[in-house]
Scaffold this motif. Structure first.
Motif, PDB file in Angstrom:
ATOM      1  N   PRO A 158     -13.994 -23.006  29.461  1.00 22.14           N
ATOM      2  CA  PRO A 158     -15.171 -23.791  29.053  1.00 22.14           C
ATOM      3  C   PRO A 158     -15.466 -23.742  27.567  1.00 22.14           C
ATOM      4  N   ASP A 159     -14.933 -22.749  26.853  1.00 21.57           N
ATOM      5  CA  ASP A 159     -15.194 -22.626  25.420  1.00 21.57           C
ATOM      6  C   ASP A 159     -14.014 -23.096  24.575  1.00 21.57           C
ATOM      7  N   MET A 160     -13.121 -23.865  25.159  1.00 24.22           N
ATOM      8  CA  MET A 160     -11.913 -24.255  24.426  1.00 24.22           C
ATOM      9  C   MET A 160     -12.249 -24.984  23.123  1.00 24.22           C
ATOM     10  N   ASP A 161     -11.489 -24.666  22.104  1.00 22.32           N
ATOM     11  CA  ASP A 161     -11.577 -25.318  20.794  1.00 22.32           C
ATOM     12  C   ASP A 161     -10.152 -25.695  20.427  1.00 22.32           C
ATOM     13  N   MET A 162      -9.717 -26.853  20.904  1.00 22.48           N
ATOM     14  CA  MET A 162      -8.310 -27.213  20.834  1.00 22.48           C
ATOM     15  C   MET A 162      -7.816 -27.382  19.404  1.00 22.48           C
ATOM     16  N   PHE A 163      -8.624 -27.982  18.533  1.00 17.05           N
ATOM     17  CA  PHE A 163      -8.179 -28.183  17.162  1.00 17.05           C
ATOM     18  C   PHE A 163      -7.927 -26.830  16.491  1.00 17.05           C
ATOM     19  N   ARG A 164      -8.823 -25.888  16.710  1.00 15.76           N
ATOM     20  CA  ARG A 164      -8.641 -24.562  16.122  1.00 15.76           C
ATOM     21  C   ARG A 164      -7.440 -23.857  16.743  1.00 15.76           C
ATOM     22  N   THR A 190     -13.489 -36.676  16.387  1.00 14.92           N
ATOM     23  CA  THR A 190     -14.316 -35.869  15.488  1.00 14.92           C
ATOM     24  C   THR A 190     -15.802 -36.150  15.669  1.00 14.92           C
ATOM     25  N   GLY A 191     -16.145 -37.201  16.388  1.00 13.65           N
ATOM     26  CA  GLY A 191     -17.541 -37.587  16.526  1.00 13.65           C
ATOM     27  C   GLY A 191     -17.977 -38.582  15.471  1.00 13.65           C
ATOM     28  N   ASP A 192     -17.044 -38.981  14.591  1.00 12.24           N
ATOM     29  CA  ASP A 192     -17.390 -39.951  13.547  1.00 12.24           C
ATOM     30  C   ASP A 192     -17.619 -41.340  14.120  1.00 12.24           C
ATOM     31  N   ARG A 193     -17.021 -41.611  15.267  1.00 13.78           N
ATOM     32  CA  ARG A 193     -17.151 -42.928  15.886  1.00 13.78           C
ATOM     33  C   ARG A 193     -17.861 -42.785  17.218  1.00 13.78           C
ATOM     34  N   SER A 194     -18.601 -43.796  17.597  1.00 13.50           N
ATOM     35  CA  SER A 194     -19.361 -43.725  18.842  1.00 13.50           C
ATOM     36  C   SER A 194     -18.462 -44.014  20.038  1.00 13.50           C
ATOM     37  N   PHE A 204      -4.712 -25.217  17.710  1.00 23.11           N
ATOM     38  CA  PHE A 204      -3.491 -25.787  17.148  1.00 23.11           C
ATOM     39  C   PHE A 204      -3.306 -25.479  15.664  1.00 23.11           C
ATOM     40  N   PHE A 205      -4.410 -25.534  14.903  1.00 23.34           N
ATOM     41  CA  PHE A 205      -4.271 -25.463  13.448  1.00 23.34           C
ATOM     42  C   PHE A 205      -4.983 -24.277  12.795  1.00 23.34           C
ATOM     43  N   GLY A 206      -5.688 -23.464  13.589  1.00 26.67           N
ATOM     44  CA  GLY A 206      -6.340 -22.290  13.032  1.00 26.67           C
ATOM     45  C   GLY A 206      -7.528 -22.590  12.155  1.00 26.67           C
ATOM     46  N   GLN A 207      -8.066 -23.820  12.214  1.00 31.42           N
ATOM     47  CA  GLN A 207      -9.213 -24.208  11.406  1.00 31.42           C
ATOM     48  C   GLN A 207     -10.197 -24.984  12.276  1.00 31.42           C
ATOM     49  N   PRO A 208     -11.486 -24.996  11.892  1.00 27.80           N
ATOM     50  CA  PRO A 208     -12.462 -25.763  12.671  1.00 27.80           C
ATOM     51  C   PRO A 208     -12.183 -27.252  12.598  1.00 27.80           C
ATOM     52  N   ARG A 209     -12.640 -27.975  13.587  1.00 19.47           N
ATOM     53  CA  ARG A 209     -12.378 -29.412  13.676  1.00 19.47           C
ATOM     54  C   ARG A 209     -12.878 -30.189  12.459  1.00 19.47           C
ATOM     55  N   GLU A 210     -13.997 -29.718  11.866  1.00 17.04           N
ATOM     56  CA  GLU A 210     -14.531 -30.450  10.717  1.00 17.04           C
ATOM     57  C   GLU A 210     -13.599 -30.403   9.510  1.00 17.04           C
ATOM     58  N   ASN A 211     -12.577 -29.545   9.556  1.00 19.54           N
ATOM     59  CA  ASN A 211     -11.593 -29.482   8.465  1.00 19.54           C
ATOM     60  C   ASN A 211     -10.372 -30.350   8.751  1.00 19.54           C
TER      61      ASN A 211
END
Length: 467
Positions: free
Chosen positions: A252-258, A371-375, A260-267
């Protein structure tokens, strides 16, 4: 008469003195009891504070393991003390220290959190084990935070995930929420099957399902492993609940971008521009545009030697004008064989939907994220428009295509995946309308991802200890 009065006064004085002494004794006993009660309450309160501070350190350590790269033994827990007591008056009185303990290499660890008084003797230690599953950012065939809607038959060839004693604790799917996984009956008798060398045992099947009905379809002689009992999901359409086995992991706490790339999604922009070659970026910074020849553009870049390909916006996978004999990493011709000579490739789709109007095969690691930039509305309109343009959804106004507006990944046909598929479009759905065959093969992306984060981290049930 004088002597009688004197005797009476002496008795009165004696009684008064005794009553005074008794009253004083009771008074001091009451004071002593009250002091004891206060001290006991303060000790209990102090112990409770120590306990919850230690619990806070444990929760912090778990979060560190979920969100940072490295093994539990190499991670930094020094910030947990400040995070536990952030703004608290107990910060000057207590301190928390977390210590990781390796139980089995690369699999099981104990997190020990100790809260103790800085200038006192009181302390509390809380311990719990964490389990690492898969040992890689992509430990199974399919990883998703989206809503899964599977129709037709689905065959999964899992990651065998061998443990230290040689057993294969197979991993098929990693999902954010098991309740979002729904297998609907578009084909009578369709099944969700996890295959291995020996198929199923009767004990692995839901009640009412006969071994003879499914075992041949679950046996794959090409495979060299047998999943450990309890690690092989099977589901036949018609059952009210999916009987998940341990090969389907809920995170439930998955952070897939992190992962894969070791960084938060906003990066994401830093990752894209720093880790992907300029010639591998398609439709850069134009996510409002759909790439209508997405498959061809990916094929062209792969043929030119680019192994990391990034798409900004929606990706329309069409077989039009593609030479079906030279279309890697896609195959719109014969999808039955795994291309063993293909070089590793990773395709990333950002802030766009993925749509295919027909059958196709993909070999590599395919990752789609938002990323949430688009609706969601904009994403849905792209999906519906592509569906209409391909003559797959009929004609008409977008508002008349409600059934298609909830999907982020939509295949109107069958899909084969050799490698891995990751769909991180939370709130939107994944839908393959035909059959799906997915084969785990880490060689398809080997060397393209950063150092593995250690796998999926979960608490091991029944290991909580309080000292």
């Amino acid at each position: 008469m004088m002597k009688v009065n004197q005797a009476s006064g002496f008795v009165t004085l004696t009684v008064t003195l005794m009553l005074t002494l008794a009253g004083s004794y009771l008074f001091f006993q009451s004071v002593d009891s009250a002091q004891y009660t206060v001290m006991r309450y303060q000790n209990t309160l102090s112990a409770k504070k120590n306990h919850w501070a230690a619990e806070g350190g444990l929760a912090c350590a778990y979060g560190v393991n979920k969100t940072t790269a490295g093994t539990p033994m190499s991670r930094d827990y020094s910030l947990c003390n400040g995070l536990v007591f952030d703004g608290s008056a107990d910060a000057s009185r207590l301190q928390v220290a977390v210590t990781p303990i390796e139980i089995t290499p690369d699999a099981l660890y104990t997190l020990s959190s100790e809260a103790k008084e800085v200038h006192g003797r009181g302390k509390r230690v809380v311990m719990r084990d964490i389990q690492l599953t898969g040992g890689a950012p992509m430990p199974g065939i399919f990883k998703t935070s989206s809503k899964l809607r599977l129709t037709g038959s689905f065959d999964f060839l899992p990651n065998k995930n061998t443990n230290k004693v040689g057993e294969h604790e197979c991993v098929s799917l990693i999902v954010k929420n098991k309740s979002d996984f729904i297998h609907t009956d578009s084909v009578i008798g369709s099944k969700l099957i996890v295959r291995d060398r020996d198929g199923y045992r009767q004990s692995q099947l839901p009640s009412g399902v006969k071994l003879s009905e499914v075992n041949n379809s679950a046996v794959d002689s090409r495979l060299s492993f047998e999943c450990k009992n309890g690690y092989q999901t099977f589901q036949q359409v018609g059952a009210e609940n999916i009987a998940f086995a341990k090969d389907v992991i809920e995170d439930p706490d998955m952070d897939m971008f992190r992962d894969f790339f070791g960084q938060p999604r906003e990066n994401w922009q830093t990752v894209r521009d720093g880790k992907f070659p300029a010639q591998g970026i398609i439709n850069k910074d134009q996510p409002e545009q759909m790439v209508t020849d997405c498959a061809q553009q990916i094929i062209d870049r792969y043929a030119a030697g680019v192994s990391k390909i990034w798409v900004d916006g929606s990706c329309y996978l069409s077989r039009e004008n593609i030479d079906t004999s030279h279309s890697a990493p896609f195959n719109f011709g014969d999808p039955s064989s795994n291309p063993t000579e293909q070089k590793p490739v990773m395709v990333i789709v950002r802030d766009g939907i993925v749509f295919s109007p027909a059958d196709f095969t993909f070999s590599g690691l395919f990752y789609q994220f938002n990323t949430g930039d688009r609706s969601n509305e904009h994403l849905s309109q792209d999906m519906v428009q592509a569906c209409i343009d391909s003559n797959s959804c009929g004609k008409g106004d977008l508002s008349q295509q409600e059934p298609y507006k909830e999907w982020g990944f939509f295949v109107k046909g069958s899909m084969n995946v050799y490698g891995g598929l990751a769909v991180d479009m939370e709130g939107l759905g994944f839908n393959v309308q035909g059959a799906m065959i997915a084969t785990y093969d880490s060689s398809k992306w080997e060397g393209l991802l950063p150092t593995p984060s250690g796998g999926v981290v979960n608490w091991k049930q029944g290991t909580w200890r309080d000292f």
